[in-house]
Design a protein around this motif. Structure first.
Motif, PDB file in Angstrom:
ATOM      1  N   LEU A  13       0.819  -1.214   0.000  1.00  0.00           N
ATOM      2  CA  LEU A  13       0.000   0.000   0.000  1.00  0.00           C
ATOM      3  C   LEU A  13       0.856   1.269   0.000  1.00  0.00           C
ATOM      4  O   LEU A  13       0.442   2.293  -0.537  1.00  0.00           O
ATOM      5  N   ASP A  14       2.049   1.202   0.594  1.00  0.00           N
ATOM      6  CA  ASP A  14       2.922   2.374   0.620  1.00  0.00           C
ATOM      7  C   ASP A  14       3.320   2.810  -0.789  1.00  0.00           C
ATOM      8  O   ASP A  14       3.445   3.994  -1.061  1.00  0.00           O
ATOM      9  N   HIS A  15       3.528   1.839  -1.674  1.00  0.00           N
ATOM     10  CA  HIS A  15       3.928   2.143  -3.046  1.00  0.00           C
ATOM     11  C   HIS A  15       2.775   2.016  -4.039  1.00  0.00           C
ATOM     12  O   HIS A  15       2.969   2.159  -5.244  1.00  0.00           O
ATOM     13  N   GLY A  16       1.580   1.694  -3.546  1.00  0.00           N
ATOM     14  CA  GLY A  16       0.398   1.620  -4.406  1.00  0.00           C
ATOM     15  C   GLY A  16       0.446   0.502  -5.420  1.00  0.00           C
ATOM     16  O   GLY A  16       0.035   0.680  -6.561  1.00  0.00           O
ATOM     17  N   LYS A  17       0.953  -0.661  -4.983  1.00  0.00           N
ATOM     18  CA  LYS A  17       1.074  -1.792  -5.902  1.00  0.00           C
ATOM     19  C   LYS A  17       0.470  -3.049  -5.289  1.00  0.00           C
ATOM     20  O   LYS A  17       0.516  -3.240  -4.078  1.00  0.00           O
ATOM     21  N   ALA A  18      -0.081  -3.871  -6.154  1.00  0.00           N
ATOM     22  CA  ALA A  18      -0.577  -5.185  -5.740  1.00  0.00           C
ATOM     23  C   ALA A  18      -0.250  -6.181  -6.837  1.00  0.00           C
ATOM     24  O   ALA A  18      -0.263  -5.844  -8.019  1.00  0.00           O
ATOM     25  N   GLN A  19       0.067  -7.385  -6.426  1.00  0.00           N
ATOM     26  CA  GLN A  19       0.379  -8.440  -7.382  1.00  0.00           C
ATOM     27  C   GLN A  19      -0.498  -9.644  -7.062  1.00  0.00           C
ATOM     28  O   GLN A  19      -0.543 -10.099  -5.921  1.00  0.00           O
ATOM     29  N   VAL A  20      -1.201 -10.123  -8.070  1.00  0.00           N
ATOM     30  CA  VAL A  20      -2.018 -11.324  -7.949  1.00  0.00           C
ATOM     31  C   VAL A  20      -1.295 -12.400  -8.750  1.00  0.00           C
ATOM     32  O   VAL A  20      -1.132 -12.279  -9.965  1.00  0.00           O
ATOM     33  N   ILE A  21      -0.828 -13.430  -8.047  1.00  0.00           N
ATOM     34  CA  ILE A  21      -0.049 -14.500  -8.672  1.00  0.00           C
ATOM     35  C   ILE A  21      -0.935 -15.739  -8.755  1.00  0.00           C
ATOM     36  O   ILE A  21      -1.468 -16.195  -7.747  1.00  0.00           O
ATOM     37  N   ALA A  22      -1.079 -16.261  -9.971  1.00  0.00           N
ATOM     38  CA  ALA A  22      -1.924 -17.439 -10.172  1.00  0.00           C
ATOM     39  C   ALA A  22      -1.098 -18.592 -10.725  1.00  0.00           C
ATOM     40  O   ALA A  22      -0.236 -18.396 -11.582  1.00  0.00           O
ATOM     41  N   LYS A  23      -1.375 -19.768 -10.213  1.00  0.00           N
ATOM     42  CA  LYS A  23      -0.752 -21.000 -10.708  1.00  0.00           C
ATOM     43  C   LYS A  23      -1.859 -22.008 -10.939  1.00  0.00           C
ATOM     44  O   LYS A  23      -2.909 -21.936 -10.317  1.00  0.00           O
ATOM     45  N   GLY A  24      -1.623 -22.934 -11.826  1.00  0.00           N
ATOM     46  CA  GLY A  24      -2.624 -23.936 -12.165  1.00  0.00           C
ATOM     47  C   GLY A  24      -3.112 -23.719 -13.581  1.00  0.00           C
ATOM     48  O   GLY A  24      -2.389 -23.197 -14.427  1.00  0.00           O
ATOM     49  N   HIS A  25      -4.337 -24.090 -13.848  1.00  0.00           N
ATOM     50  CA  HIS A  25      -4.922 -23.981 -15.188  1.00  0.00           C
ATOM     51  C   HIS A  25      -5.985 -22.894 -15.179  1.00  0.00           C
ATOM     52  O   HIS A  25      -6.959 -22.983 -14.438  1.00  0.00           O
ATOM     53  N   ILE A  26      -5.780 -21.882 -16.011  1.00  0.00           N
ATOM     54  CA  ILE A  26      -6.736 -20.783 -16.096  1.00  0.00           C
ATOM     55  C   ILE A  26      -7.550 -20.943 -17.373  1.00  0.00           C
ATOM     56  O   ILE A  26      -7.003 -20.930 -18.473  1.00  0.00           O
ATOM     57  N   THR A  27      -8.842 -21.098 -17.186  1.00  0.00           N
ATOM     58  CA  THR A  27      -9.772 -21.270 -18.301  1.00  0.00           C
ATOM     59  C   THR A  27     -10.689 -20.048 -18.368  1.00  0.00           C
ATOM     60  O   THR A  27     -10.619 -19.164 -17.504  1.00  0.00           O
TER      61      THR A  27
END
Length: 107
Positions: A13-27
């Motif tokens: 939040l201090d740098h205004g960044k977020a990362q959503v990391i996904a693994k597996g199969h994305i359909t």
């Protein structure tokens, strides 16, 4: 590759960044779960830079197109975010091909 979707969120939040990391199969169906997580992360702070990292996942071409569209329009799909809050999304993708079986070794 595991077909089960695993999602981890990192927020700074201090740098205004977020990362959503996904693994597996994305359909085209499981991409909705990513959108819901992205919406929650985006609601934490206005103007948050959000990165969707799917580089370690097997992503169907149609699902990757959906993610790229959200990145280009800077909005999540209306079915996920009816208010259409601005959402700066970057997609980090490295669509991996399924492993091929190695030919037998000659003696």
């Amino acid at each position: 590759m595991n077909s089960k979707l695993n999602i981890v969120v990192r927020v700074d939040l201090d740098h205004g960044k977020a990362q959503v990391i996904a693994k597996g199969h994305i359909t085209i169906h499981s991409v909705k779960a990513l959108y819901v997580v992205a919406k929650r992360a985006n609601s934490l702070k206005g103007g948050l830079d959000l990165e969707l990292d799917v580089s370690s996942a097997w992503v169907d071409e149609e699902a990757l197109d959906m993610l790229r569209t959200a990145s280009e329009t800077r909005h999540l799909p209306a079915m996920i975010d009816p208010d259409q809050a601005p959402c700066t999304i970057g997609v980090l993708a490295d669509r991996r091909l399924p492993r091929k079986t190695a030919p037998g070794l000659a003696a």
